[in-house]
Design a protein around this motif. Structure first.
Motif, short mmCIF file in Angstrom:
data_model
loop_
_atom_site.label_atom_id
_atom_site.label_comp_id
_atom_site.label_asym_id
_atom_site.label_seq_id
_atom_site.Cartn_x
_atom_site.Cartn_y
_atom_site.Cartn_z
N GLN A 42 0.87 -1.17 0.00
CA GLN A 42 0.00 0.00 0.00
C GLN A 42 0.91 1.22 0.00
O GLN A 42 1.69 1.41 0.94
CB GLN A 42 -0.89 -0.03 1.24
N VAL A 44 0.05 4.56 -0.19
CA VAL A 44 -0.47 5.72 0.53
C VAL A 44 -1.35 5.22 1.67
O VAL A 44 -2.24 4.40 1.46
CB VAL A 44 -1.30 6.63 -0.42
N GLU A 45 -1.08 5.72 2.87
CA GLU A 45 -1.86 5.31 4.04
C GLU A 45 -3.35 5.54 3.80
O GLU A 45 -3.75 6.56 3.24
CB GLU A 45 -1.40 6.10 5.26
N LYS A 46 -4.15 4.59 4.18
CA LYS A 46 -5.61 4.59 4.06
C LYS A 46 -6.10 4.45 2.62
O LYS A 46 -7.28 4.57 2.36
CB LYS A 46 -6.21 5.82 4.73
N SER A 47 -5.20 4.22 1.67
CA SER A 47 -5.60 3.98 0.29
C SER A 47 -6.13 2.55 0.17
O SER A 47 -5.64 1.65 0.85
CB SER A 47 -4.40 4.15 -0.64
N GLU A 48 -7.11 2.37 -0.70
CA GLU A 48 -7.62 1.02 -0.94
C GLU A 48 -6.84 0.31 -2.04
O GLU A 48 -7.01 -0.88 -2.26
CB GLU A 48 -9.10 1.09 -1.28
N LYS A 49 -5.96 1.03 -2.73
CA LYS A 49 -5.16 0.47 -3.82
C LYS A 49 -4.00 -0.34 -3.24
O LYS A 49 -3.21 0.17 -2.45
CB LYS A 49 -4.63 1.59 -4.71
#
Length: 72
Positions: A42, A44-49
Motif C-alpha cells: 500500500q 499511501v496510508e488509508k488507500s484502498e489500492k
C-alpha cells in the motif's frame, strides 16, 4: 475461527519499506515478508489500492529483503 487449526487461519502482518528505484523495487525487512504466500504493498496510508509484490531477494542474517511491484 474457533475449532479451525492454526495453520489454516489467514495471517496478516504489517511492515514498512522504501521505494529505491522508479521501476518499483522496494527494500524492507526480511521478517516482514518471511513465510508470506502473498505480499501486498500500500503506497499511501488509508488507500484502498494495493499492489502485488514479488520477492527479488532476502537475507535472514541481516534482516533485509528486496521486493518488486509493478506500479503505474
Amino acid at each position: 475461527y474457533q475449532g479451525v487449526p492454526q495453520q489454516t487461519r489467514p495471517q496478516h502482518a504489517l511492515g514498512s519499506g522504501f521505494i529505491i528505484r522508479d521501476d518499483g523495487l522496494i527494500i524492507t525487512n526480511n521478517h516482514v515478508i518471511a513465510g508470506a504466500d502473498v505480499i501486498q504493498v500500500q503506497l499511501v496510508e488509508k488507500s484502498e489500492k494495493l499492489y502485488e509484490a514479488k520477492v527479488i531477494g532476502s537475507d535472514e542474517r541481516t534482516d533485509i529483503a528486496l521486493i518488486k511491484i509493478s506500479a503505474d
